[in-house]
Write a protein that holds these residues in place. Structure first.
Motif, PDB file in Angstrom:
ATOM      1  N   ALA A 147     -10.814  11.204  -3.179  1.00 56.83           N
ATOM      2  CA  ALA A 147     -10.472  10.752  -1.835  1.00 56.83           C
ATOM      3  C   ALA A 147      -8.993  10.984  -1.543  1.00 56.83           C
ATOM      4  CB  ALA A 147     -10.798   9.272  -1.676  1.00 56.83           C
ATOM      5  N   ALA A 148      -8.729  11.461  -0.351  1.00 56.36           N
ATOM      6  CA  ALA A 148      -7.353  11.599   0.109  1.00 56.36           C
ATOM      7  C   ALA A 148      -6.960  10.309   0.807  1.00 56.36           C
ATOM      8  CB  ALA A 148      -7.249  12.777   1.062  1.00 56.36           C
ATOM      9  N   GLY A 149      -5.686  10.054   0.856  1.00 55.23           N
ATOM     10  CA  GLY A 149      -5.207   8.855   1.533  1.00 55.23           C
ATOM     11  C   GLY A 149      -5.061   7.686   0.583  1.00 55.23           C
ATOM     12  N   PHE A 150      -6.031   6.793   0.599  1.00 55.45           N
ATOM     13  CA  PHE A 150      -5.951   5.600  -0.245  1.00 55.45           C
ATOM     14  C   PHE A 150      -7.206   5.523  -1.105  1.00 55.45           C
ATOM     15  CE2 PHE A 150      -5.221   1.135  -1.328  1.00 55.45           C
ATOM     16  CZ  PHE A 150      -3.856   1.182  -1.572  1.00 55.45           C
ATOM     17  N   GLY A 151      -7.277   6.407  -2.074  1.00 49.96           N
ATOM     18  CA  GLY A 151      -8.430   6.494  -2.957  1.00 49.96           C
ATOM     19  C   GLY A 151      -8.303   5.580  -4.159  1.00 49.96           C
ATOM     20  N   ALA A 152      -9.074   5.879  -5.174  1.00 46.95           N
ATOM     21  CA  ALA A 152      -9.132   5.029  -6.364  1.00 46.95           C
ATOM     22  C   ALA A 152      -7.802   4.970  -7.107  1.00 46.95           C
ATOM     23  CB  ALA A 152     -10.235   5.509  -7.298  1.00 46.95           C
TER      24      ALA A 152
ATOM     25  N   ALA B 282      -9.592   1.495 -16.490  1.00 45.31           N
ATOM     26  CA  ALA B 282      -8.931   2.325 -15.481  1.00 45.31           C
ATOM     27  C   ALA B 282      -9.632   3.675 -15.352  1.00 45.31           C
ATOM     28  CB  ALA B 282      -7.460   2.519 -15.839  1.00 45.31           C
ATOM     29  N   ARG B 283      -9.992   4.278 -16.474  1.00 44.56           N
ATOM     30  CA  ARG B 283     -10.681   5.571 -16.459  1.00 44.56           C
ATOM     31  C   ARG B 283     -12.002   5.459 -15.709  1.00 44.56           C
ATOM     32  NH1 ARG B 283     -12.216   6.277 -21.582  1.00 44.56           N
ATOM     33  NH2 ARG B 283     -10.104   6.676 -22.291  1.00 44.56           N
ATOM     34  N   GLU B 284     -12.734   4.381 -15.977  1.00 45.38           N
ATOM     35  CA  GLU B 284     -14.023   4.171 -15.299  1.00 45.38           C
ATOM     36  C   GLU B 284     -13.813   3.967 -13.797  1.00 45.38           C
ATOM     37  OE1 GLU B 284     -18.035   3.967 -14.850  1.00 45.38           O
ATOM     38  OE2 GLU B 284     -16.983   4.451 -16.703  1.00 45.38           O
ATOM     39  N   PHE B 285     -12.751   3.252 -13.429  1.00 50.45           N
ATOM     40  CA  PHE B 285     -12.478   2.963 -12.023  1.00 50.45           C
ATOM     41  C   PHE B 285     -12.160   4.226 -11.232  1.00 50.45           C
ATOM     42  CE2 PHE B 285      -9.751   1.691  -8.477  1.00 50.45           C
ATOM     43  CZ  PHE B 285     -10.574   0.765  -7.865  1.00 50.45           C
ATOM     44  N   VAL B 286     -11.370   5.127 -11.805  1.00 51.78           N
ATOM     45  CA  VAL B 286     -10.936   6.310 -11.052  1.00 51.78           C
ATOM     46  C   VAL B 286     -11.855   7.509 -11.243  1.00 51.78           C
ATOM     47  CG1 VAL B 286      -8.525   5.604 -11.050  1.00 51.78           C
ATOM     48  CG2 VAL B 286      -9.361   7.116 -12.864  1.00 51.78           C
TER      49      VAL B 286
ATOM     50  N   THR C 114       0.830  -1.209   0.000  1.00 57.30           N
ATOM     51  CA  THR C 114       0.000   0.000   0.000  1.00 57.30           C
ATOM     52  C   THR C 114       0.863   1.257   0.000  1.00 57.30           C
ATOM     53  OG1 THR C 114      -0.293  -0.103   2.403  1.00 57.30           O
ATOM     54  CG2 THR C 114      -2.019  -1.081   1.065  1.00 57.30           C
ATOM     55  N   GLU C 115       1.970   1.231   0.705  1.00 55.04           N
ATOM     56  CA  GLU C 115       2.883   2.375   0.695  1.00 55.04           C
ATOM     57  C   GLU C 115       3.519   2.552  -0.680  1.00 55.04           C
ATOM     58  OE1 GLU C 115       3.297   4.781   2.985  1.00 55.04           O
ATOM     59  OE2 GLU C 115       1.649   3.738   3.965  1.00 55.04           O
ATOM     60  N   GLN C 116       3.851   1.460  -1.331  1.00 53.22           N
ATOM     61  CA  GLN C 116       4.420   1.549  -2.673  1.00 53.22           C
ATOM     62  C   GLN C 116       3.395   2.091  -3.666  1.00 53.22           C
ATOM     63  OE1 GLN C 116       7.728   1.208  -3.154  1.00 53.22           O
ATOM     64  NE2 GLN C 116       7.580   1.001  -0.934  1.00 53.22           N
ATOM     65  N   ALA C 117       2.137   1.705  -3.506  1.00 52.23           N
ATOM     66  CA  ALA C 117       1.072   2.222  -4.370  1.00 52.23           C
ATOM     67  C   ALA C 117       0.920   3.725  -4.174  1.00 52.23           C
ATOM     68  CB  ALA C 117      -0.236   1.498  -4.085  1.00 52.23           C
TER      69      ALA C 117
ATOM     70  N   LEU D 131      -5.893   1.556  -7.838  1.00 50.38           N
ATOM     71  CA  LEU D 131      -5.503   1.148  -9.186  1.00 50.38           C
ATOM     72  C   LEU D 131      -4.026   0.791  -9.233  1.00 50.38           C
ATOM     73  CD1 LEU D 131      -6.067   0.785 -12.220  1.00 50.38           C
ATOM     74  CD2 LEU D 131      -5.605   3.245 -12.493  1.00 50.38           C
ATOM     75  N   ALA D 132      -3.198   1.622  -8.633  1.00 49.31           N
ATOM     76  CA  ALA D 132      -1.760   1.341  -8.594  1.00 49.31           C
ATOM     77  C   ALA D 132      -1.481   0.026  -7.868  1.00 49.31           C
ATOM     78  CB  ALA D 132      -1.013   2.488  -7.922  1.00 49.31           C
ATOM     79  N   GLN D 133      -2.189  -0.228  -6.779  1.00 46.62           N
ATOM     80  CA  GLN D 133      -2.001  -1.475  -6.032  1.00 46.62           C
ATOM     81  C   GLN D 133      -2.373  -2.679  -6.882  1.00 46.62           C
ATOM     82  OE1 GLN D 133      -4.570  -2.034  -2.636  1.00 46.62           O
ATOM     83  NE2 GLN D 133      -3.167  -3.496  -1.695  1.00 46.62           N
TER      84      GLN D 133
END
Length: 83
Positions: free
Chosen positions: A60-65, A51-55, A11-14, A69-71
């Protein structure tokens, strides 16, 4: 796979990856950067569309879409294995 999905390291790497691609005016530009960094290629049309649809609408701040996606991309087989 379940361990990595819940791993604080991943999660930190994402988060770091999303910070590295930085803000962009267009989602497609950020998606392109993400794929270039991770896979050294452009996303296929269906990958870009998904990806476009997902984000879409993510603020959201922190761990958003974008981080999610990166994860997902970090945990993909294409990232883990060389053909």
């Amino acid at each position: 796979a379940l361990f990595l999905m819940n791993s604080p390291f991943v999660t930190e790497q994402a988060k770091a990856l999303v910070a590295r691609i930085g803000p962009a005016k267009e989602a497609d530009e950020r998606i392109e950067k993400l794929y270039r960094l991770l896979f050294a290629r452009s996303p296929r049309t269906e990958e870009r569309d998904a990806a476009r649809e997902f984000v879409k609408g993510d603020s959201a701040a922190g761990f958003g879409a974008w981080e999610q996606l990166a994860q997902v991309l970090l945990l993909s087989n294409e990232f883990a294995f060389l053909d």
